[in-house]
Design a protein around this motif. Structure first.
Motif, short mmCIF file in Angstrom:
data_model
loop_
_atom_site.label_atom_id
_atom_site.label_comp_id
_atom_site.label_asym_id
_atom_site.label_seq_id
_atom_site.Cartn_x
_atom_site.Cartn_y
_atom_site.Cartn_z
N ASN A 98 29.12 6.58 36.40
CA ASN A 98 27.88 5.87 36.08
C ASN A 98 26.69 6.48 36.81
O ASN A 98 25.59 6.59 36.25
CB ASN A 98 28.04 4.39 36.45
N ARG B 172 25.60 9.15 34.83
CA ARG B 172 25.40 8.74 33.43
C ARG B 172 26.40 9.41 32.48
O ARG B 172 26.05 9.88 31.41
CB ARG B 172 23.97 9.06 32.98
N SER C 90 24.72 14.40 31.97
CA SER C 90 24.13 13.11 31.61
C SER C 90 24.25 12.87 30.11
O SER C 90 23.88 13.72 29.31
CB SER C 90 22.67 13.09 32.04
N PRO D 121 21.83 5.43 39.19
CA PRO D 121 22.28 6.58 38.41
C PRO D 121 21.28 7.73 38.42
O PRO D 121 20.07 7.52 38.45
CB PRO D 121 22.41 6.00 36.99
#
Lengths: 222, 142
Positions: free
Chosen positions: A112, A115, A152, B57
């Motif tokens: 996470n 991402r 990501s 994040p």
């Protein structure tokens, strides 16, 4: 001079620490949300005492928010408990599908933070005799080395073979465009990964065509 | 004077409830669910304090703190984390954070820190203005 490779015990301790730290962080976040929502409830009651009417819909929203976080904490407790018990026996009949699902949970936080999505493709139950904790440790390390490759918006897929011997599973990376990450050399497994794979009687290979790791059990009949 | 703050956290449920509680205390609150959004808001406006989550994040809290300070050196940043370690705390203070709190934080303590942040920011801005005036005065030989 190269530093001496850590022992498997040290690596296992470090893995346990990393996993429990991630869980405790999420517990703290959950508790913080519960605490602030109960605090808000106290705020609203104090305002009601000063004559501002309490809106039942507002209270319902708060109750729903708190309930959602309690469910989240309950789910985390069950997952952490399952992880803790994975070290109970040095060898146990284990469903690989359930192992892959647990691997997704354990790597959720580092994934996470970058991402990257995680996905376990579960097939019909596939039972194998292994050390569940050691297998989780190996899967965690395999996933960690793929996070930057997926990048990501990308994802990492964990899937078991069809169950015919030899038993195998793959941990593969996909980019945000659902492609195999291109133009990169094979990652080097750490000495701890190769040592762990050896101890678990697993052959650990880099599958360039699939874009990930292939874990094959040596001489194992299902 | 009421405080203007920015809360940055990837937990949107946390953002919502904190914003509401702070608003009840007369604070003007903006929220950002990511570092990117936080930097956009910092560039667009001025805040007395930025309440910043450490673990987020892609760009984490320390990187975000560095980026905020590069854009607005007078910005007062309070780190808030569920996973506070001594090393993180030291790193945050070295990067110019005003404070480092652990989640869940006490609302009264947080409000006190925000007021402290506002006072310190005013002081920094005043000093800068004074220095500017002194520079002008000395450059013109007055």
């Amino acid at each position: 001079m190269n530093p001496a490779p850590r022992s498997l015990t040290m690596d296992a301790l470090q893995f346990s620490g990393t996993v429990t730290a991630a869980f405790s962080h999420d517990f703290k976040n959950t508790l913080a949300i519960i605490k602030e929502n109960t605090g808000l409830l106290v705020d609203l009651l104090a305002m009601a005492e000063k004559g501002r009417p309490l809106d039942p819909q507002r209270l319902a929203t708060l109750a729903e928010r708190i309930g959602r976080q309690v469910q989240r904490a309950d789910r985390m407790t069950a997952e952490l408990n399952r992880f803790a018990h994975s070290a109970d026996l040095p060898e146990a009949q284990t469903d690989l599908g359930a192992m892959l699902e647990m691997a997704v949970v354990l790597s959720a936080r580092p994934a996470n933070l970058k991402r990257v999505g995680l996905e376990a493709v579960t097939a019909p139950p596939l039972w194998i005799a292994t050390f569940p904790f050691g297998l989780q440790q190996l899967l965690y390390r395999c996933i960690a080395l793929l996070l930057d490759r997926a990048g990501s918006g990308g994802r990492i897929v964990l899937e078991a073979d069809d169950g015919r011997p030899p038993v195998a599973l793959r941990v593969i990376a996909r980019t945000a465009e659902d492609r195999i990450p291109a133009g990169e050399t094979a990652p080097t497994p750490t000495p701890e990964m190769t040592g762990l794979a050896h101890a678990l009687q697993i052959r650990l290979d880099w599958d360039a065509a699939a874009g990930g790791w292939r874990l094959t059990w040596r001489d194992v009949e299902t | 004077m009421s405080e203007r703050i920015l809360i940055v956290d990837d937990e949107t449920d946390f953002l919502e409830v904190m914003a509401e509680r702070m608003t009840h205390r007369g604070v003007h609150v903006a929220t950002a669910p990511s570092a990117q959004e936080a930097l956009r808001q910092v560039e667009a406006g001025s805040f007395d304090a930025v309440i910043l989550d450490l673990k987020m994040p892609e760009v984490d809290g320390l990187e975000t703190l560095k980026a905020i300070k590069a854009r607005q050196p007078e910005a007062q940043v309070i780190l808030l984390s569920g996973q506070a370690t001594l090393q993180d705390g030291i790193a945050a203070m070295k990067l110019g954070a005003l404070d480092f709190l652990e989640k869940p934080a006490d609302m009264n303590v947080l409000m006190e820190k925000i007021r402290k942040a506002q006072a310190r920011k005013m002081l920094v801005v005043e000093r800068r203005a004074e220095e500017k005036v002194k520079k002008i005065v000395s450059s013109r030989g007055w």
